[in-house]
Scaffold this motif. Structure first.
Motif, PDB file in Angstrom:
ATOM      1  N   PHE A 159       0.833  -1.208   0.000  1.00 16.17           N
ATOM      2  CA  PHE A 159       0.000   0.000   0.000  1.00 16.17           C
ATOM      3  C   PHE A 159       0.865   1.256   0.000  1.00 16.17           C
ATOM      4  O   PHE A 159       0.634   2.199  -0.760  1.00 16.17           O
ATOM      5  N   LEU A 160       1.868   1.269   0.868  1.00 12.00           N
ATOM      6  CA  LEU A 160       2.710   2.458   0.996  1.00 12.00           C
ATOM      7  C   LEU A 160       3.557   2.698  -0.246  1.00 12.00           C
ATOM      8  O   LEU A 160       3.770   3.836  -0.652  1.00 12.00           O
ATOM      9  N   ALA A 161       4.059   1.623  -0.844  1.00 12.08           N
ATOM     10  CA  ALA A 161       4.895   1.773  -2.033  1.00 12.08           C
ATOM     11  C   ALA A 161       4.125   2.477  -3.145  1.00 12.08           C
ATOM     12  O   ALA A 161       4.610   3.441  -3.760  1.00 12.08           O
ATOM     13  N   VAL A 162       2.915   2.024  -3.385  1.00 12.12           N
ATOM     14  CA  VAL A 162       2.104   2.607  -4.459  1.00 12.12           C
ATOM     15  C   VAL A 162       1.698   4.046  -4.131  1.00 12.12           C
ATOM     16  O   VAL A 162       1.842   4.953  -4.955  1.00 12.12           O
ATOM     17  N   SER A 163       1.215   4.271  -2.892  1.00 18.13           N
ATOM     18  CA  SER A 163       0.728   5.605  -2.551  1.00 18.13           C
ATOM     19  C   SER A 163       1.859   6.629  -2.474  1.00 18.13           C
ATOM     20  O   SER A 163       1.678   7.801  -2.852  1.00 18.13           O
ATOM     21  N   SER A 164       3.040   6.221  -2.000  1.00 23.21           N
ATOM     22  CA  SER A 164       4.158   7.163  -1.892  1.00 23.21           C
ATOM     23  C   SER A 164       4.681   7.567  -3.260  1.00 23.21           C
ATOM     24  O   SER A 164       4.966   8.742  -3.505  1.00 23.21           O
ATOM     25  N   LEU A 165       4.818   6.596  -4.147  1.00 24.57           N
ATOM     26  CA  LEU A 165       5.267   6.915  -5.497  1.00 24.57           C
ATOM     27  C   LEU A 165       4.242   7.805  -6.210  1.00 24.57           C
ATOM     28  O   LEU A 165       4.605   8.726  -6.950  1.00 24.57           O
ATOM     29  N   SER A 166       2.968   7.529  -5.950  1.00 23.34           N
ATOM     30  CA  SER A 166       1.916   8.371  -6.530  1.00 23.34           C
ATOM     31  C   SER A 166       2.002   9.781  -5.969  1.00 23.34           C
ATOM     32  O   SER A 166       1.788  10.769  -6.687  1.00 23.34           O
ATOM     33  N   ASN A 167       2.312   9.895  -4.677  1.00 24.00           N
ATOM     34  CA  ASN A 167       2.410  11.203  -4.036  1.00 24.00           C
ATOM     35  C   ASN A 167       3.498  12.054  -4.676  1.00 24.00           C
ATOM     36  O   ASN A 167       3.316  13.266  -4.880  1.00 24.00           O
ATOM     37  N   ILE A 168       4.629  11.438  -4.999  1.00 21.36           N
ATOM     38  CA  ILE A 168       5.718  12.172  -5.647  1.00 21.36           C
ATOM     39  C   ILE A 168       5.254  12.712  -7.001  1.00 21.36           C
ATOM     40  O   ILE A 168       5.474  13.879  -7.339  1.00 21.36           O
ATOM     41  N   ALA A 169       4.588  11.838  -7.757  1.00 16.26           N
ATOM     42  CA  ALA A 169       4.126  12.247  -9.080  1.00 16.26           C
ATOM     43  C   ALA A 169       3.108  13.389  -8.991  1.00 16.26           C
ATOM     44  O   ALA A 169       3.180  14.370  -9.745  1.00 16.26           O
ATOM     45  N   VAL A 170       2.151  13.270  -8.044  1.00 16.86           N
ATOM     46  CA  VAL A 170       1.129  14.312  -7.912  1.00 16.86           C
ATOM     47  C   VAL A 170       1.739  15.600  -7.358  1.00 16.86           C
ATOM     48  O   VAL A 170       1.341  16.707  -7.750  1.00 16.86           O
ATOM     49  N   ASP A 171       2.724  15.479  -6.438  1.00 23.27           N
ATOM     50  CA  ASP A 171       3.451  16.658  -5.949  1.00 23.27           C
ATOM     51  C   ASP A 171       4.024  17.458  -7.112  1.00 23.27           C
ATOM     52  O   ASP A 171       3.849  18.678  -7.214  1.00 23.27           O
ATOM     53  N   ILE A 172       4.737  16.764  -7.979  1.00 23.59           N
ATOM     54  CA  ILE A 172       5.381  17.428  -9.122  1.00 23.59           C
ATOM     55  C   ILE A 172       4.339  18.033 -10.055  1.00 23.59           C
ATOM     56  O   ILE A 172       4.495  19.159 -10.559  1.00 23.59           O
ATOM     57  N   LEU A 173       3.236  17.291 -10.285  1.00 26.59           N
ATOM     58  CA  LEU A 173       2.177  17.797 -11.157  1.00 26.59           C
ATOM     59  C   LEU A 173       1.568  19.081 -10.601  1.00 26.59           C
ATOM     60  O   LEU A 173       1.428  20.081 -11.313  1.00 26.59           O
ATOM     61  N   PHE A 174       1.229  19.069  -9.319  1.00 28.67           N
ATOM     62  CA  PHE A 174       0.542  20.212  -8.716  1.00 28.67           C
ATOM     63  C   PHE A 174       1.467  21.428  -8.558  1.00 28.67           C
ATOM     64  O   PHE A 174       1.031  22.562  -8.740  1.00 28.67           O
ATOM     65  N   VAL A 175       2.741  21.183  -8.197  1.00 29.78           N
ATOM     66  CA  VAL A 175       3.649  22.296  -7.898  1.00 29.78           C
ATOM     67  C   VAL A 175       4.384  22.771  -9.149  1.00 29.78           C
ATOM     68  O   VAL A 175       4.386  23.969  -9.469  1.00 29.78           O
ATOM     69  N   ALA A 176       5.032  21.828  -9.854  1.00 28.67           N
ATOM     70  CA  ALA A 176       5.800  22.224 -11.035  1.00 28.67           C
ATOM     71  C   ALA A 176       4.909  22.452 -12.246  1.00 28.67           C
ATOM     72  O   ALA A 176       5.145  23.371 -13.044  1.00 28.67           O
ATOM     73  N   GLY A 177       3.867  21.612 -12.390  1.00 29.60           N
ATOM     74  CA  GLY A 177       3.013  21.717 -13.563  1.00 29.60           C
ATOM     75  C   GLY A 177       1.917  22.758 -13.426  1.00 29.60           C
ATOM     76  O   GLY A 177       1.729  23.602 -14.302  1.00 29.60           O
ATOM     77  N   LEU A 178       1.180  22.705 -12.320  1.00 35.40           N
ATOM     78  CA  LEU A 178       0.043  23.611 -12.130  1.00 35.40           C
ATOM     79  C   LEU A 178       0.387  24.840 -11.293  1.00 35.40           C
ATOM     80  O   LEU A 178      -0.472  25.694 -11.061  1.00 35.40           O
ATOM     81  N   HIS A 179       1.627  24.908 -10.797  1.00 41.36           N
ATOM     82  CA  HIS A 179       2.127  26.069 -10.039  1.00 41.36           C
ATOM     83  C   HIS A 179       1.226  26.401  -8.833  1.00 41.36           C
ATOM     84  O   HIS A 179       0.920  27.581  -8.577  1.00 41.36           O
ATOM     85  N   MET A 180       0.860  25.373  -8.082  1.00 40.95           N
ATOM     86  CA  MET A 180      -0.005  25.556  -6.915  1.00 40.95           C
ATOM     87  C   MET A 180       0.783  25.866  -5.644  1.00 40.95           C
ATOM     88  O   MET A 180       0.193  26.130  -4.601  1.00 40.95           O
ATOM     89  N   GLY A 181       2.115  25.810  -5.711  1.00 43.80           N
ATOM     90  CA  GLY A 181       2.938  26.151  -4.557  1.00 43.80           C
ATOM     91  C   GLY A 181       2.753  25.208  -3.384  1.00 43.80           C
ATOM     92  O   GLY A 181       2.545  24.005  -3.562  1.00 43.80           O
ATOM     93  N   VAL A 182       2.799  25.768  -2.179  1.00 46.15           N
ATOM     94  CA  VAL A 182       2.679  24.957  -0.966  1.00 46.15           C
ATOM     95  C   VAL A 182       1.340  24.235  -0.905  1.00 46.15           C
ATOM     96  O   VAL A 182       1.248  23.101  -0.426  1.00 46.15           O
ATOM     97  N   ALA A 183       0.268  24.849  -1.414  1.00 44.96           N
ATOM     98  CA  ALA A 183      -1.047  24.205  -1.424  1.00 44.96           C
ATOM     99  C   ALA A 183      -1.015  22.921  -2.242  1.00 44.96           C
ATOM    100  O   ALA A 183      -1.639  21.915  -1.873  1.00 44.96           O
ATOM    101  N   GLY A 184      -0.279  22.933  -3.345  1.00 39.35           N
ATOM    102  CA  GLY A 184      -0.170  21.730  -4.171  1.00 39.35           C
ATOM    103  C   GLY A 184       0.485  20.580  -3.437  1.00 39.35           C
ATOM    104  O   GLY A 184       0.071  19.422  -3.556  1.00 39.35           O
ATOM    105  N   VAL A 185       1.520  20.908  -2.652  1.00 35.71           N
ATOM    106  CA  VAL A 185       2.196  19.890  -1.846  1.00 35.71           C
ATOM    107  C   VAL A 185       1.225  19.260  -0.855  1.00 35.71           C
ATOM    108  O   VAL A 185       1.163  18.029  -0.699  1.00 35.71           O
ATOM    109  N   ALA A 186       0.436  20.088  -0.183  1.00 41.44           N
ATOM    110  CA  ALA A 186      -0.498  19.591   0.829  1.00 41.44           C
ATOM    111  C   ALA A 186      -1.628  18.770   0.214  1.00 41.44           C
ATOM    112  O   ALA A 186      -1.988  17.699   0.718  1.00 41.44           O
ATOM    113  N   TRP A 187      -2.195  19.247  -0.899  1.00 47.45           N
ATOM    114  CA  TRP A 187      -3.295  18.516  -1.522  1.00 47.45           C
ATOM    115  C   TRP A 187      -2.836  17.187  -2.116  1.00 47.45           C
ATOM    116  O   TRP A 187      -3.606  16.214  -2.131  1.00 47.45           O
TER     117      TRP A 187
END
Length: 442
Positions: free
Chosen positions: A167-195
């Motif tokens: 469970f953790l392996a899948v969710s953690s790797l997904s978290n990294i991908a979504v972090d990058i999408l929200f912060v680097a791609g959508l420029h959501m800043g700190v809010a992107g990291v939290a969401w």
């Protein structure tokens, strides 16, 4: 798959049980590391400082989730070892219900007083808004944090350390991908990291709880288990409350230390935020291995096999040192490059502060790892007074010395408080273990 930890060679049993736990905690820490890494790289030093600053407050909530995990896990382990499956199920249901009520109260308190806590720790004005935003979104995801921790505790109590790992392996790797999408791609800043953390942990929580309920359904008992028991809640609280107090006081201590560090400016805050993530990865790994020793101890206590507890302690000691050695080499020789993952400047004040912290603290991993194994035995056996004694000694020394040394030696003095606290507390914890009831039985 459920596993009986009361049979077989203790060393082999612990290795097979604890290695997936070790892998799980690596992925668990990737949540927080990914948050800081992405924030520092794609949103700047101020964002890294904001996430790191709020993280110290989130540890208070993690302390309660951890306590619920341990309380349920130890009692379920003992009942599973004794093959009392009816009461084992009641312990699980009671924990889920009571933890839900506790979580609601913590969410209300966090949303009402989170900003005041940030003010109390002297959060610099330039990172206050981002710190508050990150903290508020994190608090909204507390139910996921609580129920996921309880689910993993139940799996471990049943001798299954592989399912939480997947469970953790899948969710953690997904978290990294979504972090990058929200912060680097959508420029959501700190809010992107939290969401990103909110979404990924939410999905893993729901799946983990469903798997736990299915696993319990497949374990047959003679009579139907009660959904809630005050008597069972009392037994769980005997283990959970000291564990919550332990982690809560550690969190409060870390907040006090953070308030001292905040007086040295944003660069030192950012350097500490990066270094403490690396440090927490190791300490949490040792704590999780200690939790594995707790499950081993609890099952053997339930089965009345006290002699195996001493063998389990020695096997756990050997295991943490084998894991500790390469990590120490990596941090001491490659710490600069690991810290650089979180920041853009290899020669700035943040890098200097982070490196200094690692060089002072890392050599003492060999000491604190032994303490955490001894704590695991004490907690699994229900010797909570002794467990609390070693823990509070470490915390009080680190907080008081950090405050005193900061006045005399600056930031360097703060870092030196860690080795002193760890060393004294390790002597106490090992001494408590050596005088446990298994000594007479052996």
């Amino acid at each position: 798959m459920n596993r009986d930890l009361t049979v077989g060679n203790p060393q082999n049993v612990l290795w097979k049980f604890c290695l997936p736990l070790f892998g799980s905690v690596i992925f668990q820490q990737m949540y927080n590391i990914a948050d800081s890494l992405v924030a520092g790289k794609f949103a700047g030093e101020s964002a890294l400082a904001a996430v790191g600053n709020s993280y110290e407050i989130t540890l208070i909530f993690i302390a309660f989730a951890f306590g619920c995990n341990i309380g349920c896990s130890v009692i379920v382990s003992q009942l599973f070892g004794a093959k009392d499956y009816r009461n084992m199920k009641t312990a699980v249901y009671t924990t889920l219900i009571s933890s839900g009520v506790l979580c609601i109260g913590l969410m209300a308190g966090g949303l009402l007083f989170g900003h005041s806590l940030l003010t109390a720790i002297h959060t610099p004005k330039e990172i206050m808004a981002d710190s508050a935003l990150y903290l508020d979104i994190y608090i909204l995801g507390l139910p996921f944090l609580f129920f996921y921790n309880i689910a993993t505790g139940i799996f471990s109590a049943l001798g299954d350390s592989r399912t939480p790992f997947f469970f953790l392996a899948v969710s953690s790797l997904s978290n990294i991908a979504v972090d990058i999408l929200f912060v680097a791609g959508l420029h959501m800043g700190v809010a992107g990291v939290a969401w990103a953390t909110f979404l990924c942990q939410g999905i893993s929580c729901i799946l983990a709880v469903l798997f736990v309920l299915k696993r319990l359904k497949n374990i047959r008992s003679e009579k139907r288990a009660a959904l809630f028991s005050w008597a069972m809640l009392g037994k769980i609280c005997v283990i959970a409350v000291p564990s919550i107090l332990q982690q809560s006081f550690i969190s409060v201590g870390n907040i006090i230390i953070q308030s001292v560090i905040n007086g040295f400016g944003a660069s030192v805050i950012a350097g500490y935020a990066a270094a403490i993530k690396l440090n927490n990865l190791v300490i949490t790994s040792f704590t999780t291995l200690g939790n594995g020793v707790s499950n081993f101890t609890a099952q053997n206590v339930g089965a009345g096999k006290l002699k195996r507890i001493r063998e389990g302690f020695m096997a756990g000691w050997k295991m943490v040192w084998i894991i500790c050695a390469p990590i120490m080499v990596l941090y001491l020789l490659g710490g600069k490059y690991l810290l650089y993952l979180f920041m853009d400047d290899m020669a700035g004040g943040a890098m200097e502060a982070g490196l200094q912290f690692l060089h002072i603290v890392v050599p003492f991993y060999l000491v604190v790892s032994v303490k955490l194994v001894a704590d695991g035995v004490l907690r699994g056996a229900g010797l909570m007074k002794q467990f609390m004694g070693g823990t509070f000694t470490d915390l009080i020394l680190r907080v008081v010395l950090a405050w005193i040394f900061a006045e005399q030696f600056g930031v360097t003095g703060i870092w030196c408080a860690w080795p002193v606290g760890w060393s004294v507390a390790t002597v106490l914890s090992v001494s408590f273990y050596r005088h446990g009831p298994w000594r007479k039985k052996a």
